[in-house]
Design an enzyme around this catalytic site. Structure first.
Site, PDB file in Angstrom:
ATOM      1  N   LEU A 209       0.919  -0.953  -0.157  1.00  0.00           N
ATOM      2  CA  LEU A 209       0.267   0.182   0.227  1.00  0.00           C
ATOM      3  C   LEU A 209       1.211   1.221  -0.306  1.00  0.00           C
ATOM      4  CD1 LEU A 209      -3.202  -0.946   2.807  1.00  0.00           C
ATOM      5  CD2 LEU A 209      -3.000  -1.010   0.235  1.00  0.00           C
ATOM      6  N   ASP A 210       0.085   2.174  -0.708  1.00  0.00           N
ATOM      7  CA  ASP A 210       0.737   3.430  -1.037  1.00  0.00           C
ATOM      8  C   ASP A 210       1.225   4.205   0.606  1.00  0.00           C
ATOM      9  OD1 ASP A 210       1.286   3.510  -3.584  1.00  0.00           O
ATOM     10  OD2 ASP A 210      -0.660   4.740  -3.534  1.00  0.00           O
ATOM     11  N   LYS A 211       2.035   4.601   0.880  1.00  0.00           N
ATOM     12  CA  LYS A 211       2.544   5.128   2.280  1.00  0.00           C
ATOM     13  C   LYS A 211       1.287   6.007   3.418  1.00  0.00           C
ATOM     14  CE  LYS A 211       5.678   7.709   4.969  1.00  0.00           C
ATOM     15  NZ  LYS A 211       7.104   8.620   5.284  1.00  0.00           N
TER      16      LYS A 211
ATOM     17  N   THR B 264      -2.139   5.136   3.157  1.00  0.00           N
ATOM     18  CA  THR B 264      -3.171   4.838   2.436  1.00  0.00           C
ATOM     19  C   THR B 264      -2.768   3.661   3.889  1.00  0.00           C
ATOM     20  OG1 THR B 264      -3.200   4.617  -0.526  1.00  0.00           O
ATOM     21  CG2 THR B 264      -4.498   2.977   1.187  1.00  0.00           C
TER      22      THR B 264
END
Length: 284
Positions: free
Chosen positions: A135-137, A139
């Site tokens: 996951l993106d930072k 998210t």
């Protein structure tokens, strides 16, 4: 120093299956993996005695798979707290908080989700943990983690074959007119920004399906499912149609008080490759 244990148990599901067929045909483990496990005599009975790989086995025969050199290089870090939602011999699923990275860029770094998972695994005597999705930072939400190399290979292939359903909840700026829809726009790198992505005719195919959960004049909460897993996919798609994720200033979203954007990986669902049971893991 005693070697950490990386192993799992498995019961044969049908009569006549050999270990060779199980690894090569059922699980489609790579030739290198199969060869190395055969050379290491890495499949034994519960008493530790190696099996003959080409002998047909009866349903219910219990095998133990050993991985003597399976270690992960993430540094254990107890300073990051993660909540484990699901765990068995093959897999764990944990909740990544917003504002920490899924994994470090350098192996000696700390402070990421995988550093915290490594600390958790080591406390139970394990040595192997590799993320399946990321996951993106910014998210928050569910990250799946393989606990041995065969699980890693099987779940990686399931991601590629779109056999894992991933559901996100997002708050986006503005009032979406349609109650449900499909966003199908190819995504590529933005040549003018090192980390940003953009809708681009020459990009990779990307499909996001959504339905509206609630909305007002200021914002809309949607449930979004990914048919593909491109970098920043949900963020790029909703920004492209004029409704960026709230707080996602990289893609034009309005600012939030805490600086985080409103995107959560809410649910994953898949047929478990080892138990063959339909498995759903959800953030309540």
């Amino acid at each position: 120093m005693e070697r950490a244990n990386v192993s799992f148990r498995y019961q044969i599901q049908r009569d006549g299956l050999t270990i060779e067929e199980l690894l090569r045909d059922e699980w489609k483990a790579g030739k290198k993996t199969v060869h190395q496990m055969r050379m290491d005599k890495a499949v034994t009975d519960t008493a530790g005695q190696p099996f003959e790989w080409r002998t047909p086995l009866e349903t219910g025969t219990e095998l133990v798979f050993h991985f003597k050199d399976a270690v992960s290089s993430y540094k254990a870090d107890d300073h990051v707290e993660v909540s484990v939602l699901y765990e068995d011999e093959h897999l764990l699923a944990a909740l990544k908080p917003a504002d920490i990275a899924t994994h470090p860029d350098e192996h000696d770094e700390g402070g990421t989700f995988m550093n915290a998972i490594m600390a958790y695994v080591e406390r139970s005597g394990g040595a192997y943990a590799e993320h399946i999705n990321r996951l993106d930072k910014g998210t928050a939400g569910i990250v799946l983690v393989a606990k041995h190399p065969i699980a890693k290979a099987l779940f990686d292939r399931m991601i590629e074959e779109r056999a894992i359903t991933r559901i996100y909840h997002a708050e986006v700026d503005g009032r979406l007119k349609r109650m449900r829809g499909t966003l199908q726009y190819p995504i590529g790198r933005d040549r003018h920004h090192p980390t940003r992505r953009r809708v681009s005719p020459g990009g990779q195919d990307a499909i996001t399906r959504y339905r509206v959960i609630e909305r007002d004049d200021e914002s809309t909460v949607v449930e979004a499912s990914l048919e593909t897993g491109r970098t920043h996919q949900i963020r790029v798609h909703f920004s492209h149609i004029g409704h960026p994720v709230t707080g996602d200033t990289l893609y034009g979203g309005s600012e939030t008080e805490d600086g985080n954007y409103r995107l959560v990986a809410k649910k994953v669902s898949f047929k478990h490759p080892f138990t063959e049971e339909q498995t759903t893991i959800e953030v309540i």
